[in-house]
Scaffold this active site. Structure first.
Site, PDB file in Angstrom:
ATOM      1  N   HIS A 131     -15.247  -2.182  -3.574  1.00  0.00           N
ATOM      2  CA  HIS A 131     -13.853  -2.189  -4.259  1.00  0.00           C
ATOM      3  C   HIS A 131     -13.637  -3.517  -4.663  1.00  0.00           C
ATOM      4  O   HIS A 131     -12.854  -4.250  -4.237  1.00  0.00           O
ATOM      5  CB  HIS A 131     -13.273  -1.936  -3.441  1.00  0.00           C
ATOM      6  CG  HIS A 131     -12.952  -0.855  -2.628  1.00  0.00           C
ATOM      7  ND1 HIS A 131     -11.960  -0.041  -2.858  1.00  0.00           N
ATOM      8  CD2 HIS A 131     -13.323  -0.029  -1.315  1.00  0.00           C
ATOM      9  CE1 HIS A 131     -11.984   1.748  -2.490  1.00  0.00           C
ATOM     10  NE2 HIS A 131     -13.504   0.868  -1.933  1.00  0.00           N
ATOM     11  N   GLU A 176     -11.505  -4.002  -6.922  1.00  0.00           N
ATOM     12  CA  GLU A 176      -9.674  -4.563  -6.747  1.00  0.00           C
ATOM     13  C   GLU A 176      -9.524  -5.620  -5.731  1.00  0.00           C
ATOM     14  O   GLU A 176      -7.889  -5.973  -6.185  1.00  0.00           O
ATOM     15  CB  GLU A 176      -9.248  -3.034  -6.820  1.00  0.00           C
ATOM     16  CG  GLU A 176      -9.331  -2.276  -5.541  1.00  0.00           C
ATOM     17  CD  GLU A 176     -10.462  -1.270  -5.749  1.00  0.00           C
ATOM     18  OE1 GLU A 176     -10.969  -1.770  -5.891  1.00  0.00           O
ATOM     19  OE2 GLU A 176      -9.971  -0.712  -4.539  1.00  0.00           O
ATOM     20  N   LYS A 178       8.749  -8.389   3.138  1.00  0.00           N
ATOM     21  CA  LYS A 178       8.751  -9.084   3.356  1.00  0.00           C
ATOM     22  C   LYS A 178       7.475  -9.607   2.834  1.00  0.00           C
ATOM     23  O   LYS A 178       7.803 -11.220   3.514  1.00  0.00           O
ATOM     24  CB  LYS A 178       8.917  -8.625   4.748  1.00  0.00           C
ATOM     25  CG  LYS A 178      10.187  -8.829   5.649  1.00  0.00           C
ATOM     26  CD  LYS A 178      10.073  -8.531   7.029  1.00  0.00           C
ATOM     27  CE  LYS A 178       9.433  -7.340   7.323  1.00  0.00           C
ATOM     28  NZ  LYS A 178      10.087  -5.828   7.350  1.00  0.00           N
ATOM     29  N   TYR A 228      -0.406   8.054   2.154  1.00  0.00           N
ATOM     30  CA  TYR A 228       0.807   8.314   2.299  1.00  0.00           C
ATOM     31  C   TYR A 228       1.238   7.530   3.451  1.00  0.00           C
ATOM     32  O   TYR A 228       3.184   7.852   2.543  1.00  0.00           O
ATOM     33  CB  TYR A 228       0.522  10.087   1.806  1.00  0.00           C
ATOM     34  CG  TYR A 228       0.393  10.981   0.672  1.00  0.00           C
ATOM     35  CD1 TYR A 228       0.904  10.704  -0.617  1.00  0.00           C
ATOM     36  CD2 TYR A 228      -0.236  11.936   1.165  1.00  0.00           C
ATOM     37  CE1 TYR A 228       0.246  11.419  -1.477  1.00  0.00           C
ATOM     38  CE2 TYR A 228      -1.307  12.552  -0.206  1.00  0.00           C
ATOM     39  CZ  TYR A 228      -0.397  12.112  -1.581  1.00  0.00           C
ATOM     40  OH  TYR A 228      -0.969  12.338  -2.691  1.00  0.00           O
ATOM     41  N   CYS A 246     -15.860   3.187  -6.310  1.00  0.00           N
ATOM     42  CA  CYS A 246     -16.258   3.639  -4.758  1.00  0.00           C
ATOM     43  C   CYS A 246     -16.573   5.272  -5.489  1.00  0.00           C
ATOM     44  O   CYS A 246     -17.936   5.964  -5.800  1.00  0.00           O
ATOM     45  CB  CYS A 246     -15.266   3.496  -4.021  1.00  0.00           C
ATOM     46  SG  CYS A 246     -15.973   3.499  -2.199  1.00  0.00           S
ATOM     47  N   LEU A 247     -15.458   6.518  -4.937  1.00  0.00           N
ATOM     48  CA  LEU A 247     -15.928   7.738  -5.444  1.00  0.00           C
ATOM     49  C   LEU A 247     -15.764   7.845  -6.628  1.00  0.00           C
ATOM     50  O   LEU A 247     -16.677   9.191  -6.837  1.00  0.00           O
ATOM     51  CB  LEU A 247     -14.168   8.831  -3.918  1.00  0.00           C
ATOM     52  CG  LEU A 247     -14.709   9.802  -4.660  1.00  0.00           C
ATOM     53  CD1 LEU A 247     -15.797  11.135  -4.290  1.00  0.00           C
ATOM     54  CD2 LEU A 247     -12.838  11.103  -4.053  1.00  0.00           C
ATOM     55  N   GLY A 248     -14.958   7.534  -7.093  1.00  0.00           N
ATOM     56  CA  GLY A 248     -15.096   7.141  -8.179  1.00  0.00           C
ATOM     57  C   GLY A 248     -16.541   7.357  -9.514  1.00  0.00           C
ATOM     58  O   GLY A 248     -16.830   7.722 -10.337  1.00  0.00           O
ATOM     59  N   THR A 290      28.551  -8.045   2.841  1.00  0.00           N
ATOM     60  CA  THR A 290      27.695  -9.394   3.881  1.00  0.00           C
ATOM     61  C   THR A 290      27.832  -8.893   5.404  1.00  0.00           C
ATOM     62  O   THR A 290      26.602  -9.178   5.874  1.00  0.00           O
ATOM     63  CB  THR A 290      28.114 -10.199   3.746  1.00  0.00           C
ATOM     64  OG1 THR A 290      29.454 -10.370   3.742  1.00  0.00           O
ATOM     65  CG2 THR A 290      28.386 -11.435   2.080  1.00  0.00           C
TER      66      THR A 290
END
Ligand code: GLN
Length: 548
Positions: free
Chosen positions: A508, A510, A17, A54, A382-384, A189
């Site tokens: 971040h 991304e 959606k 998750y 970040c944590l990386g 259908t």
């Protein structure tokens, strides 16, 4: 006044959606309309910030620091305009507001009920963005599936809004599944008819049926669907499975979805739909000249959605390098000194992912040591980035046991530590350093040349920071803070100038990569990975000196 389009889902969840809503918005935007999209989620969490990835995939953070559903990421990537706290509402937030009002005595002794109090609160939030004057069209995606108990108050509110507004001011698109039965070799259908019936029982008749299918619908099926679901013949829209989500707007244009929608809303379709840039993007995406392999080292790798925005940012950065980025997910928990070469040796670059908690930390640190020593392009988020600092502290500066106090509160070298203002906070929800913060870049750095600007702003979601007590030691040893927040003097970007591409960011990036604006640091990583692949690694890297 703005027009309101609602997107509901039937038969099953995960029909896309969000992608459909974003694609429709893109088509209307391409015709010159000002469009925004909002999502209403029927769960009780006040926001998805406290959810494990998750559960619902990554938590997407807006400019104003709202922790939201990952569909908002699709909205921004498609439309290239920022969303905000108002664009994502959950049942938890609605109830919280109503209960707070009840405690304040705002209901003047009335019995507080789902109808009208909860539905009124939902209604005011559904209409809010349309009343700002900033948008011609507001698209509202209703999470969950029609028939779910939890979704009922939302559908009832949408029924009321349709009753209150003029007929041509609202529209309902119902997204549904047409399953293919292999044994019968037939598309079916009936589930769609049932889900429309379900919607009609609550008093809502869909205007447009969007049919997810793995096979093309025949004319006869379209006629049948229109007849039995009570929609116009041109309102049965086929949405075939595709190789990339970015082709959905183009496919929807083929189905004349925008024209049907504008006609029903009594809006002009005179302006042509200019999708030329988008078409070029999809063409390049489908016809790359080369490819690179980048490792995504993280701990939620079983679930693609956990790093959704990172995957999408790689697609954007790949297109701007006319290159396919093959992202190889690598579980950090299983990396150690003995297998690191086998796991990472074939890659042209690695990205170490954001995250929380101890699991998989040591594997990330081993991976970073390997790519640092072997001049393999590295990007830490970040944590990386925090792991890159820990690794440098331990292995270059000789700080035995250096760590983040998140993982080891008693470490002798707390190179990553909590900010003073975070220490007193007890509540987990909405209390991190969240949203957009300014960052100033140092002359001579890779970051400044990639951004092409000295002042940038990026979005954050973390509690821990580079510990400035150690900054001069790190800079003297060759890891430089090239980006800093000017207000709080916080380290936002680290680089190792003697390495071909070693960049770690506390924010971040991304979250801000879009089709129109691929993120410069992802573009830089892919470019560095291409150089590495083509052997530029063998030529000596020019020494860049950055003033510490
Ligand atoms: N756990 C780290 C912190 O809270 C990093 C968070 C992240 O990677 N988003 O600072």
């Amino acid at each position: 006044m703005a027009k309101y389009i609602f997107v509901t889902g039937g038969v099953t969840s995960s029909l896309g959606k969000g992608i459909f809503a974003a694609s429709l918005a893109k088509l209307l935007q391409a015709r010159g309309y000002r469009v925004t999209i909002q999502k209403f989620d029927p769960y009780i969490n006040v926001d998805p910030g406290t959810l494990n990835p998750y559960e619902h995939g990554e938590c997407y953070v807006t400019e104003d620091g709202a922790e939201t559903d990952l569909d908002l990421g699709h909205y921004e990537r498609f439309l290239n305009i920022p969303t905000s706290q108002a664009n994502n509402v959950t049942t938890g937030r609605v109830y919280q507001t109503v209960i707070n009002k009840e405690r304040e005595g705002a209901y003047l002794g009335k019995t507080v009920q789902v109808i009208p109090h909860i539905t009124d609160e939902i209604k005011s939030r559904m209409l809010l963005l349309g009343q700002t004057g900033d948008y011609d069209i507001v698209i509202t995606e209703i999470g969950g599936t029609v028939g779910d108990i939890e979704a009922l108050p939302y559908i009832e509110t949408l029924r009321q809004i349709r009753w209150e507004l003029e007929e041509h001011d609202t529209l309902v698109c119902h997204l549904t599944l047409i399953p293919y039965l292999k044994s019968a070799k037939e598309l079916k259908t009936k589930p769609t008819q049932h889900s429309v019936k379900e919607l009609q029982t609550i008093g809502v008749r869909p205007d447009i049926l969007v049919c997810r299918t793995e096979m093309a619908l025949t004319d006869e099926m379209r006629r049948k669907l229109a007849l039995f679901c009570n929609v116009d013949r041109d309102s049965v829209i086929q949405c075939l499975d595709v190789d990339t989500i970015y082709s959905v707007p183009l496919d929807m244009a083929q189905e004349h979805l925008d024209i049907t929608v504008l006609k029903k809303l009594q809006l002009s379709a005179e302006k042509p739909c200019d999708l030329s840039k988008w078409t070029n993007f999809v063409n390049t995406l489908r016809n790359p000249k080369t490819e690179v392999h980048i490792g995504l080292v993280g701990k939620y790798i079983e679930l693609q959605d956990a790093y959704k925005s990172i995957h999408e940012a790689f697609i954007h950065a790949g297109v701007s390098n006319t290159c396919k980025v093959k992202v190889e997910a690598i579980h950090s928990e299983y990396i150690d000194e003995h297998n690191v070469e086998a796991k990472l040796g074939h890659l042209h670059g690695i990205l170490v992912a954001p995250g929380f908690g101890n699991r998989g930390i040591e594997g990330k640190i081993v991976a970073i040591k390997y790519v640092r020593e072997n001049n393999i392009p590295f990007f830490g988020i970040c944590l990386g980035m925090q792991c890159a600092v820990i690794e440098y502290g331990r292995n270059v500066l000789g700080m035995k046991g250096a760590h983040s106090t998140e993982m080891d509160p008693k470490t002798d070298y707390p190179v990553i530590d909590m900010m003073e203002s975070q220490r007193k906070i007890k509540n987990k929800g909405g209390t991190m350093r969240l949203g957009a913060y300014r960052c100033d870049l140092k002359a001579g750095s890779k970051s400044i040349s990639l951004y092409g600007s000295e002042h940038i702003s990026e979005r954050h979601r973390h509690r821990f920071e580079f510990n400035n007590t150690f900054l001069s030691a790190f800079e003297m040893a060759g890891m430089i803070a090239v980006g800093k927040n000017p207000d709080k003097n916080l380290v936002e970007i680290i680089e190792i100038p003697s390495h071909p591409y070693f960049v770690g960011v506390q924010f971040h990036p991304e979250l801000k990569s879009t089709v129109d604006n691929p993120h410069p640091l992802f573009v830089g990583l892919v470019k560095a990975a291409l150089d590495y692949k083509h052997g530029v690694k063998k030529t000596k890297v020019a020494k860049v000196t950055v003033e510490a």
